[in-house]
Design an enzyme around this catalytic site. Structure first.
Site, PDB file in Angstrom:
ATOM      1  N   LEU A 138     -39.279 -43.512 -46.601  1.00  0.00           N
ATOM      2  CA  LEU A 138     -39.347 -42.479 -45.575  1.00  0.00           C
ATOM      3  C   LEU A 138     -38.343 -42.761 -44.466  1.00  0.00           C
ATOM      4  O   LEU A 138     -38.385 -43.820 -43.828  1.00  0.00           O
ATOM      5  CB  LEU A 138     -40.767 -42.409 -44.988  1.00  0.00           C
ATOM      6  CG  LEU A 138     -40.978 -41.379 -43.880  1.00  0.00           C
ATOM      7  CD1 LEU A 138     -40.802 -39.968 -44.415  1.00  0.00           C
ATOM      8  CD2 LEU A 138     -42.364 -41.553 -43.252  1.00  0.00           C
ATOM      9  N   HIS A 192     -32.958 -36.496 -38.961  1.00  0.00           N
ATOM     10  CA  HIS A 192     -34.125 -37.077 -38.302  1.00  0.00           C
ATOM     11  C   HIS A 192     -33.822 -37.251 -36.822  1.00  0.00           C
ATOM     12  O   HIS A 192     -32.738 -37.717 -36.457  1.00  0.00           O
ATOM     13  CB  HIS A 192     -34.453 -38.441 -38.927  1.00  0.00           C
ATOM     14  CG  HIS A 192     -35.653 -39.098 -38.321  1.00  0.00           C
ATOM     15  ND1 HIS A 192     -36.938 -38.665 -38.582  1.00  0.00           N
ATOM     16  CD2 HIS A 192     -35.774 -40.134 -37.455  1.00  0.00           C
ATOM     17  CE1 HIS A 192     -37.798 -39.420 -37.906  1.00  0.00           C
ATOM     18  NE2 HIS A 192     -37.115 -40.317 -37.210  1.00  0.00           N
ATOM     19  N   THR A 224     -33.966 -23.828 -36.496  1.00  0.00           N
ATOM     20  CA  THR A 224     -32.781 -23.920 -35.631  1.00  0.00           C
ATOM     21  C   THR A 224     -31.628 -24.628 -36.340  1.00  0.00           C
ATOM     22  O   THR A 224     -30.465 -24.226 -36.175  1.00  0.00           O
ATOM     23  CB  THR A 224     -33.123 -24.638 -34.314  1.00  0.00           C
ATOM     24  OG1 THR A 224     -33.716 -25.907 -34.609  1.00  0.00           O
ATOM     25  CG2 THR A 224     -34.083 -23.807 -33.481  1.00  0.00           C
TER      26      THR A 224
END
Length: 220
Positions: A149, A114, A18
């Site tokens: 991360l 994120h 998407t």
């Protein structure tokens, strides 16, 4: 497709694509200021590959399960990416933890999105965590990728309110709208030469970003 004189972008995906579609749409509308040179997935048969092929973008799968180590997979992935001669590599729902060698190879030209307001809630299952914590606000963050991360310098954030009757799906849906809004914007800034990583800090128009851009409060 736009001419090759524009910055070249490689998009990495793992699923439906998407956010990839948002970038494809921005390029088609002439607002990306870059050209998507290739799309690579670590999984076969995903919708994101179909989206790329429908847009006439070269697309391929490099299944991570075909490699016996993370390092081996990342080496194969780097070879494929570099074949497209990218100026920018965009992680768009790419569900792999990358090795330090990979991140260092693309340092300063590797973006990720994120689904949380980083530094809050790195990692997986962010919508569930936000609901369980009783948070009032949620959102998405575009950031430069570093070895930590979800810890790289933040660029732009889109925010949503958490409703009392929200579940994971309803919350994810509204966050997804923000993702598709802010990711093309960050990519456009990079392609225009406005966004850079300088000495470990994100800079926009030469000014370090002490806080990520809020698209609802700043005219960029």
């Amino acid at each position: 497709m736009m001419p090759d004189t524009l910055p070249r972008i490689v998009v990495l995906i793992s699923g439906g694509g998407t956010n990839l579609q948002a970038l494809i749409d921005a390029e088609a509308a002439g607002t990306l200021d870059g050209t998507i040179a290739g799309v690579i997935s670590n999984r076969t048969g995903v919708k994101g590959l179909d989206r790329a092929e429908s847009a006439g973008i070269p697309a391929q799968a490099i299944p991570h399960r075909d490699h016996d180590s993370r390092e081996s997979f990342d080496q194969a992935l780097m070879a494929a990416i570099d074949g497209f001669r990218p100026d920018l590599v965009v992680l768009a729902g790419f569900m792999r933890i990358l090795t330090d060698a990979f991140v260092q190879h693309y340092q300063g030209r590797l973006l990720n999105i994120h689904p949380s307001l980083l530094p809050a809630w790195p990692g997986l299952h962010t919508h569930r965590k936000v609901l369980e914590a009783g948070e009032k606000e949620h959102g998405a963050t575009v950031h430069f990728v570093t070895e930590e991360l979800d810890g790289g310098p933040r660029i732009i954030q889109g925010r949503v309110r958490v409703h009392p009757d929200d579940n994971e799906d309803s919350l994810a849906g509204r966050v997804g709208v923000q993702e598709r809004r802010i990711y093309p914007e960050a990519v456009r800034w990079f392609c225009q030469g406005r966004l850079r990583l300088v000495q470990g800090r994100a800079q926009l128009d030469g000014t370090p970003l002490d806080e990520p851009v809020d698209p609802d409060s700043q005219n960029t």
